[in-house]
Scaffold this active site. Structure first.
Site, mmCIF file in Angstrom:
data_model
loop_
_atom_site.group_PDB
_atom_site.id
_atom_site.type_symbol
_atom_site.label_atom_id
_atom_site.label_comp_id
_atom_site.label_asym_id
_atom_site.label_seq_id
_atom_site.Cartn_x
_atom_site.Cartn_y
_atom_site.Cartn_z
ATOM 1 C CD GLU A 38 -2.871 1.338 0.313
ATOM 2 O OE1 GLU A 38 -2.487 1.310 -0.556
ATOM 3 O OE2 GLU A 38 -3.995 1.312 0.901
ATOM 4 C CG ASP A 39 -0.885 4.805 -1.435
ATOM 5 O OD1 ASP A 39 -1.393 4.131 -0.691
ATOM 6 O OD2 ASP A 39 -1.343 5.484 -2.248
ATOM 7 C CG ASP B 246 -4.793 9.070 6.144
ATOM 8 O OD1 ASP B 246 -4.194 9.936 6.975
ATOM 9 O OD2 ASP B 246 -5.828 9.490 5.669
ATOM 10 C CG PHE C 25 -2.967 15.586 0.662
ATOM 11 C CD1 PHE C 25 -3.915 14.798 1.130
ATOM 12 C CD2 PHE C 25 -2.592 15.494 -0.557
ATOM 13 C CE1 PHE C 25 -4.609 13.848 0.060
ATOM 14 C CE2 PHE C 25 -3.119 14.674 -1.515
ATOM 15 C CZ PHE C 25 -4.335 13.847 -0.990
ATOM 16 N NE ARG D 226 -3.006 7.878 -9.556
ATOM 17 C CZ ARG D 226 -3.465 7.725 -8.215
ATOM 18 N NH1 ARG D 226 -2.748 7.121 -7.229
ATOM 19 N NH2 ARG D 226 -4.548 7.491 -8.246
HETATM 20 P P1 IMP Z 1 -7.103 5.142 4.950
HETATM 21 O O1 IMP Z 1 -8.326 4.392 4.618
HETATM 22 O O2 IMP Z 1 -7.731 6.619 5.669
HETATM 23 O O3 IMP Z 1 -6.013 4.524 5.518
HETATM 24 O O4 IMP Z 1 -6.734 5.685 3.582
HETATM 25 C C1 IMP Z 1 -5.609 5.401 2.671
HETATM 26 C C2 IMP Z 1 -5.802 5.626 1.403
HETATM 27 O O5 IMP Z 1 -6.061 7.258 1.417
HETATM 28 C C3 IMP Z 1 -4.349 5.664 0.765
HETATM 29 O O6 IMP Z 1 -4.348 4.509 0.051
HETATM 30 C C4 IMP Z 1 -4.423 6.827 -0.195
HETATM 31 O O7 IMP Z 1 -4.879 6.449 -1.378
HETATM 32 C C5 IMP Z 1 -4.984 7.915 0.295
HETATM 33 N N1 IMP Z 1 -4.409 8.911 1.253
HETATM 34 C C6 IMP Z 1 -4.258 9.015 2.525
HETATM 35 N N2 IMP Z 1 -3.305 10.195 2.793
HETATM 36 C C7 IMP Z 1 -2.904 10.578 1.547
HETATM 37 C C8 IMP Z 1 -1.730 11.448 1.225
HETATM 38 O O8 IMP Z 1 -1.377 12.396 1.952
HETATM 39 N N3 IMP Z 1 -1.834 11.927 -0.106
HETATM 40 C C9 IMP Z 1 -2.431 10.883 -1.001
HETATM 41 N N4 IMP Z 1 -3.508 10.153 -0.759
HETATM 42 C C10 IMP Z 1 -3.656 9.870 0.370
HETATM 43 MG MG MG Z 2 -5.546 7.309 -3.539
#
Ligand code: IMP
Ligand code: MG
Length: 183
Positions: free
Chosen positions: A106-107, A110, A159, A172
Site C-alpha cells: 500500500e502507498d 492514513d 497531504f 503520481r
Molecule cells: P485510509 O483508509 O484512511 O488509511 O486511506 C488510505 C488511502 O487514502 C491511501 O491508500 C491513499 O489513497 C489515500 N491517502 C491518504 N493520505 C494521503 C496523502 O497524503 N496523499 C495521497 N493520498 C492519501
Molecule cells: Mg489514493
C-alpha cells in the site's frame, strides 16, 4: 497549484526500499510470496520493492473505492477526508490466496479504514500469512488500530503526492514525495 515541497527525496526512497526488500527476503527466506498491490497508489512502490525481494514472488492487484460523497480535492486537502469505512471492492485478486504468504503493498496508511477492510477480505481467502507493507504511515490520523508490518517512513499529518500518490489523480509520476501546501 502552489509549489510542492520535497518531503522525502528519490534517493531516500531508493535506500529505504532496498532495506524493506531485504527485510521481507529475510523474514520469508526460502518461501514464495504473493505481493498484492492496492490500486493505483502502490504501483510504483510495488515495482521497486519487488525488485529488491529475492524470493519466488508473484503479483496480484486489488482495487477499492470508498462509498460516500468524496469532497472536492481542495476540501480534501484542507481538512482531510475520512471515509465512512464502507469500502467497495472494485477489483478482486485474480489468484487463490489459500495457504499463501500474502503481502499487501500500500502507498500510505492514513486512518487505517481501507486496510482494515482489505485485511478482512483477504483473510477470508485463508492465506498462510498476511502482512502489510506500506511506504508511508501517518499514525496521527489513525482511527482504527492498524499497524504496518513493513513501513518505509512515518510522516506528519501532511497531504503528500508523488511516487504513486496522487492529488485528484495527478502527480503520481513525481520521483520524490512532496507536500501539497494546504494553503
Ligand atoms: P485510509 O483508509 O484512511 O488509511 O486511506 C488510505 C488511502 O487514502 C491511501 O491508500 C491513499 O489513497 C489515500 N491517502 C491518504 N493520505 C494521503 C496523502 O497524503 N496523499 C495521497 N493520498 C492519501
Ligand atoms: Mg489514493
Amino acid at each position: 497549484m502552489t509549489e510542492l515541497k520535497v518531503l522525502i527525496s528519490r534517493a531516500q526512497i531508493a535506500r529505504r526500499v532496498v532495506e524493506m526488500g531485504a527485510e521481507i527476503t529475510r523474514d520469508f527466506a526460502g518461501q514464495p510470496v504473493i505481493l498484492v498491490g492496492v490500486l493505483k497508489g502502490s504501483a510504483i512502490f510495488l515495482a521497486d520493492l519487488a525488485r529488491h525481494i529475492a524470493l519466488d514472488a508473484t503479483f496480484d492487484f486489488i482495487g477499492v473505492s470508498s462509498y460516500g460523497n468524496r469532497p472536492s480535492p481542495t476540501q480534501e486537502l484542507k481538512s482531510g477526508w475520512d471515509s465512512t469505512g464502507e469500502v467497495k471492492l472494485t477489483k478482486d485478486v485474480d489468484q487463490s490466496m489459500r495457504d499463501k504468504n500474502v503481502i499487501v503493498v500500500e502507498d500510505i496508511l492514513d486512518t487505517g479504514l481501507t486496510l482494515t477492510v482489505l485485511k478482512k477480505i483477504l483473510l477470508a481467502h485463508q492465506p498462510r500469512s498476511l502482512k502489510i507493507a506500506a511506504l508511508l504511515d501517518k499514525p496521527s490520523r489513525r482511527k482504527l488500530p492498524l499497524k504496518g508490518d513493513y513501513v518505509g517512513f512515518t510522516i506528519p499529518d501532511e497531504f503528500v503526492v508523488g511516487y504513486g500518490l496522487d492529488y485528484a489523480e495527478r502527480y503520481r509520476n513525481l520521483a520524490d514525495i512532496c507536500i501539497v501546501p494546504r494553503e
